[in-house]
Scaffold this motif. Structure first.
Motif, PDB file in Angstrom:
ATOM      1  N   ILE A  68       0.868  -1.174   0.000  1.00 19.68           N
ATOM      2  CA  ILE A  68       0.000   0.000   0.000  1.00 19.68           C
ATOM      3  C   ILE A  68       0.902   1.220   0.000  1.00 19.68           C
ATOM      4  O   ILE A  68       1.624   1.468   0.970  1.00 19.68           O
ATOM      5  CB  ILE A  68      -0.949  -0.001   1.212  1.00 19.68           C
ATOM      6  CG1 ILE A  68      -1.836  -1.245   1.172  1.00 19.68           C
ATOM      7  CG2 ILE A  68      -1.779   1.288   1.235  1.00 19.68           C
ATOM      8  CD1 ILE A  68      -2.704  -1.436   2.385  1.00 19.68           C
ATOM      9  N   LYS A  69       0.880   1.954  -1.100  1.00 19.55           N
ATOM     10  CA  LYS A  69       1.697   3.161  -1.253  1.00 19.55           C
ATOM     11  C   LYS A  69       0.844   4.366  -0.882  1.00 19.55           C
ATOM     12  O   LYS A  69      -0.195   4.606  -1.484  1.00 19.55           O
ATOM     13  CB  LYS A  69       2.184   3.303  -2.695  1.00 19.55           C
ATOM     14  CG  LYS A  69       2.983   2.124  -3.224  1.00 19.55           C
ATOM     15  CD  LYS A  69       4.360   2.070  -2.691  1.00 19.55           C
ATOM     16  CE  LYS A  69       5.201   3.150  -3.305  1.00 19.55           C
ATOM     17  NZ  LYS A  69       6.569   3.172  -2.838  1.00 19.55           N
ATOM     18  N   ARG A  70       1.295   5.097   0.103  1.00 15.89           N
ATOM     19  CA  ARG A  70       0.567   6.288   0.549  1.00 15.89           C
ATOM     20  C   ARG A  70       1.159   7.533  -0.097  1.00 15.89           C
ATOM     21  O   ARG A  70       2.361   7.792   0.023  1.00 15.89           O
ATOM     22  CB  ARG A  70       0.646   6.418   2.062  1.00 15.89           C
ATOM     23  CG  ARG A  70      -0.160   5.369   2.794  1.00 15.89           C
ATOM     24  CD  ARG A  70      -0.030   5.548   4.271  1.00 15.89           C
ATOM     25  NE  ARG A  70      -0.940   4.694   5.020  1.00 15.89           N
ATOM     26  CZ  ARG A  70      -0.957   4.643   6.334  1.00 15.89           C
ATOM     27  NH1 ARG A  70      -0.114   5.381   7.043  1.00 15.89           N
ATOM     28  NH2 ARG A  70      -1.809   3.843   6.948  1.00 15.89           N
ATOM     29  N   GLU A  71       0.320   8.301  -0.748  1.00 19.37           N
ATOM     30  CA  GLU A  71       0.770   9.527  -1.409  1.00 19.37           C
ATOM     31  C   GLU A  71       0.903  10.692  -0.438  1.00 19.37           C
ATOM     32  O   GLU A  71       1.699  11.592  -0.666  1.00 19.37           O
ATOM     33  CB  GLU A  71      -0.183   9.894  -2.542  1.00 19.37           C
ATOM     34  CG  GLU A  71      -0.154   8.894  -3.685  1.00 19.37           C
ATOM     35  CD  GLU A  71      -1.061   9.284  -4.826  1.00 19.37           C
ATOM     36  OE1 GLU A  71      -1.552  10.429  -4.854  1.00 19.37           O
ATOM     37  OE2 GLU A  71      -1.287   8.430  -5.703  1.00 19.37           O
ATOM     38  N   ASN A  72       0.140  10.687   0.648  1.00 21.26           N
ATOM     39  CA  ASN A  72       0.154  11.804   1.582  1.00 21.26           C
ATOM     40  C   ASN A  72       0.710  11.404   2.949  1.00 21.26           C
ATOM     41  O   ASN A  72       0.318  11.945   3.976  1.00 21.26           O
ATOM     42  CB  ASN A  72      -1.249  12.398   1.726  1.00 21.26           C
ATOM     43  CG  ASN A  72      -2.276  11.408   2.251  1.00 21.26           C
ATOM     44  OD1 ASN A  72      -2.113  10.202   2.116  1.00 21.26           O
ATOM     45  ND2 ASN A  72      -3.335  11.931   2.835  1.00 21.26           N
ATOM     46  N   ASP A  73       1.643  10.448   2.938  1.00 24.21           N
ATOM     47  CA  ASP A  73       2.288  10.007   4.163  1.00 24.21           C
ATOM     48  C   ASP A  73       3.646   9.434   3.777  1.00 24.21           C
ATOM     49  O   ASP A  73       3.843   9.004   2.644  1.00 24.21           O
ATOM     50  CB  ASP A  73       1.426   8.933   4.859  1.00 24.21           C
ATOM     51  CG  ASP A  73       1.908   8.592   6.260  1.00 24.21           C
ATOM     52  OD1 ASP A  73       2.347   9.501   6.987  1.00 24.21           O
ATOM     53  OD2 ASP A  73       1.842   7.411   6.628  1.00 24.21           O
ATOM     54  N   ASN A  74       4.580   9.423   4.704  1.00 24.16           N
ATOM     55  CA  ASN A  74       5.923   8.920   4.397  1.00 24.16           C
ATOM     56  C   ASN A  74       6.091   7.446   4.733  1.00 24.16           C
ATOM     57  O   ASN A  74       7.189   6.922   4.691  1.00 24.16           O
ATOM     58  CB  ASN A  74       6.979   9.746   5.123  1.00 24.16           C
ATOM     59  CG  ASN A  74       6.862   9.670   6.638  1.00 24.16           C
ATOM     60  OD1 ASN A  74       5.935   9.066   7.167  1.00 24.16           O
ATOM     61  ND2 ASN A  74       7.785  10.289   7.330  1.00 24.16           N
ATOM     62  N   GLU A  75       5.001   6.769   5.054  1.00 23.77           N
ATOM     63  CA  GLU A  75       5.088   5.374   5.472  1.00 23.77           C
ATOM     64  C   GLU A  75       4.141   4.503   4.652  1.00 23.77           C
ATOM     65  O   GLU A  75       2.923   4.622   4.765  1.00 23.77           O
ATOM     66  CB  GLU A  75       4.733   5.269   6.960  1.00 23.77           C
ATOM     67  CG  GLU A  75       4.824   3.886   7.497  1.00 23.77           C
ATOM     68  CD  GLU A  75       4.395   3.817   8.948  1.00 23.77           C
ATOM     69  OE1 GLU A  75       4.688   2.788   9.547  1.00 23.77           O
ATOM     70  OE2 GLU A  75       3.757   4.750   9.463  1.00 23.77           O
TER      71      GLU A  75
END
Length: 112
Positions: A68-75
């Motif tokens: 799961i790639k988060r665009e608005n988080d660094n994790e």
């Protein structure tokens, strides 16, 4: 994180199914954990959702079936399961929605 797709990993469950998040108040409908001795974008261990298990767990081993790639988080997060092709993208989206609804993210799936 895509390099983890398809790999078998051992994890430690720090938020078992049914437990309450310590600061946000929601309950975990699935087991949530981390891979020891790894580092994620937030400087902590890589977090992992377990799918396909319906009891609270302490430890677990399974295959990484999605990232799961988060665009608005660094994790970013990993999703693991005993079976590599048991769940599709839409099923995983539904299973992790309890927490991922707060982020803009997309899922990359493992394919044999």
């Amino acid at each position: 994180m895509e390099e983890y797709l398809g790999r078998f990993v051992d994890v430690i469950v720090d938020r078992p199914l049914g437990t309450k998040h310590p600061s946000h108040g929601f309950f975990y409908p699935i087991n949530y954990e981390y891979i020891p001795e790894t580092i994620s974008g937030d400087g902590e261990e890589i977090d992992v959702y377990i799918v396909g298990e319906f009891e609270p767990l302490e430890i677990y081993s399974g295959f990484v079936v999605a990232v799961i790639k988060r665009e608005n988080d660094n994790e970013d997060k990993l999703v693991i399961c005993k079976d590599k092709n048991k769940y599709n993208k839409y099923q995983i989206e539904a299973l992790v929605e309890f927490q991922e609804r707060f982020f803009v993210s997309y899922i990359t799936m493992y394919h044999d």
